[in-house]
Design a protein around this motif. Structure first.
Motif, PDB file in Angstrom:
ATOM      1  N   ASN A  99       0.824  -1.210   0.000  1.00  0.00           N
ATOM      2  CA  ASN A  99       0.000   0.000   0.000  1.00  0.00           C
ATOM      3  C   ASN A  99       0.861   1.263   0.000  1.00  0.00           C
ATOM      4  O   ASN A  99       0.371   2.334  -0.337  1.00  0.00           O
ATOM      5  N   GLY A 162      -7.786   4.195  -4.426  1.00  0.00           N
ATOM      6  CA  GLY A 162      -7.621   4.415  -3.000  1.00  0.00           C
ATOM      7  C   GLY A 162      -6.224   4.823  -2.600  1.00  0.00           C
ATOM      8  O   GLY A 162      -5.990   5.161  -1.431  1.00  0.00           O
ATOM      9  N   ARG A 187      -2.680   3.741   1.280  1.00  0.00           N
ATOM     10  CA  ARG A 187      -3.911   3.476   0.529  1.00  0.00           C
ATOM     11  C   ARG A 187      -5.077   3.369   1.499  1.00  0.00           C
ATOM     12  O   ARG A 187      -4.938   2.838   2.603  1.00  0.00           O
ATOM     13  N   THR A 188      -6.227   3.882   1.081  1.00  0.00           N
ATOM     14  CA  THR A 188      -7.442   3.805   1.891  1.00  0.00           C
ATOM     15  C   THR A 188      -8.410   2.776   1.306  1.00  0.00           C
ATOM     16  O   THR A 188      -8.490   2.636   0.073  1.00  0.00           O
ATOM     17  N   PRO A 189      -9.158   2.075   2.157  1.00  0.00           N
ATOM     18  CA  PRO A 189     -10.168   1.145   1.653  1.00  0.00           C
ATOM     19  C   PRO A 189     -11.445   1.855   1.203  1.00  0.00           C
ATOM     20  O   PRO A 189     -12.336   1.222   0.635  1.00  0.00           O
ATOM     21  N   ARG A 191     -14.090   3.712  -0.907  1.00  0.00           N
ATOM     22  CA  ARG A 191     -14.372   3.772  -2.344  1.00  0.00           C
ATOM     23  C   ARG A 191     -14.808   5.185  -2.714  1.00  0.00           C
ATOM     24  O   ARG A 191     -15.902   5.616  -2.356  1.00  0.00           O
ATOM     25  N   MET A 219      -7.205  -2.916   7.343  1.00  0.00           N
ATOM     26  CA  MET A 219      -7.370  -2.534   5.938  1.00  0.00           C
ATOM     27  C   MET A 219      -8.151  -3.613   5.188  1.00  0.00           C
ATOM     28  O   MET A 219      -9.117  -3.322   4.463  1.00  0.00           O
ATOM     29  N   ALA A 220      -7.772  -4.864   5.371  1.00  0.00           N
ATOM     30  CA  ALA A 220      -8.443  -5.964   4.672  1.00  0.00           C
ATOM     31  C   ALA A 220      -9.904  -6.080   5.107  1.00  0.00           C
ATOM     32  O   ALA A 220     -10.797  -6.298   4.276  1.00  0.00           O
ATOM     33  N   GLU A 223     -11.889  -3.213   3.596  1.00  0.00           N
ATOM     34  CA  GLU A 223     -12.092  -3.430   2.156  1.00  0.00           C
ATOM     35  C   GLU A 223     -13.242  -4.402   1.916  1.00  0.00           C
ATOM     36  O   GLU A 223     -14.041  -4.202   0.994  1.00  0.00           O
ATOM     37  N   ARG A 224     -13.335  -5.444   2.728  1.00  0.00           N
ATOM     38  CA  ARG A 224     -14.435  -6.402   2.570  1.00  0.00           C
ATOM     39  C   ARG A 224     -15.775  -5.723   2.853  1.00  0.00           C
ATOM     40  O   ARG A 224     -16.761  -5.952   2.129  1.00  0.00           O
ATOM     41  N   ALA A 226     -16.451  -2.506   2.575  1.00  0.00           N
ATOM     42  CA  ALA A 226     -16.728  -1.553   1.493  1.00  0.00           C
ATOM     43  C   ALA A 226     -17.214  -2.270   0.248  1.00  0.00           C
ATOM     44  O   ALA A 226     -18.134  -1.803  -0.443  1.00  0.00           O
ATOM     45  N   ALA A 227     -16.627  -3.439  -0.044  1.00  0.00           N
ATOM     46  CA  ALA A 227     -17.035  -4.212  -1.218  1.00  0.00           C
ATOM     47  C   ALA A 227     -18.470  -4.704  -1.081  1.00  0.00           C
ATOM     48  O   ALA A 227     -19.181  -4.880  -2.078  1.00  0.00           O
TER      49      ALA A 227
END
Length: 238
Positions: A99, A162, A187-189, A191, A219-220, A223-224, A226-227
């Motif tokens: 990142n 991101g 990096r940001t998660p 969107r 972060m992971a 991201e999940r 946000a997805a």
């Protein structure tokens, strides 16, 4: 002195100054807000930039020569309200591993540790000056002078959405993956652009941002979320 110039046959540019300045940007946003609050027949869209407002119009409903004096009148009656309505956000950023493409090199250039660089970056308040270049791409002012750094001599062919970058005296957050010559330190998660949202661009010109450091595991997880369509960042009280 505000000047209004044609920008093709369906737009005009209202120029407030020739410099990057928070007060100038506040007046740009104030005009955009005023036109939204009291619409002018024929105006179809406004786009705030650092120092000017791009005003799109329908020439079948209003001519540019008619629009110009109306815009001058609106400028004369502007009130300073943009700063009071600014939204404030705390944006999570991971400054580790893949990142942080340029973090180590930039710390070496500045003769400081990566931790000191992160502390400088997260210790500042950033203003969203404009959204542009790509949908949702966020240009930021407020980067500490100690972190001002020229862009890379050779741009990368692909940088992730991101990615949080530095280019000269500016900071930015990538909205979409693509080529870039900015130096990226995290990096940001979050969107920044989603065409399915009511407002596809997450930020607006005039918003205020402060970055906060997160680890790789968080972060992971974010991201999940946000997805899955979850809102992982919301406006805070000023």
């Amino acid at each position: 002195m505000v000047t209004i110039k044609p920008a093709g046959d369906q737009a005009v540019t209202v120029e407030f100054a020739d410099r990057i300045d928070a007060a100038v940007n506040a007046r740009v946003i104030a005009l955009a807000d005023a036109l939204k609050a009291r619409p002018v027949e024929g105006i179809v869209e406004t786009v705030p930039t650092y120092r000017s407002l791009l005003v799109y119009y329908d020439p079948g409903r209003i001519r540019g020569a008619q629009l110009t004096p109306l815009l001058h009148e609106r400028v004369e009656h502007l009130t300073e309200g943009g700063e009071n309505t600014a939204r404030h956000f705390r944006v999570p950023v991971c400054y580790r591993g893949d990142n942080a493409l340029d973090l180590a090199d930039l710390a070496e250039i500045k003769n400081i540790s990566p931790e000191e660089l992160i502390a400088l970056h997260t210790g500042a308040d950033y203003r969203v000056y404009m959204i542009g270049f790509a949908p949702g791409f966020t240009y930021l002012g407020g980067l500490p002078e100690a972190l001002h750094t020229p862009r890379l001599a050779v741009p990368r062919q692909k940088v992730a959405a991101g990615a949080v970058g530095i280019g000269g005296a500016q900071a930015a957050i990538n909205s979409l993956s693509g080529p870039s010559g900015w130096r990226y330190i995290g990096r940001t998660p979050l969107r920044l652009f989603d065409p399915e949202r009511a407002e596809p661009s997450f930020f607006r010109a005039g918003d205020m941002i402060r970055f906060s450091e997160i680890g790789a595991d968080e972060m992971a997880a974010l991201e999940r979320r946000a997805a899955a369509g979850e809102a992982i960042v919301k406006p805070e009280a000023a």
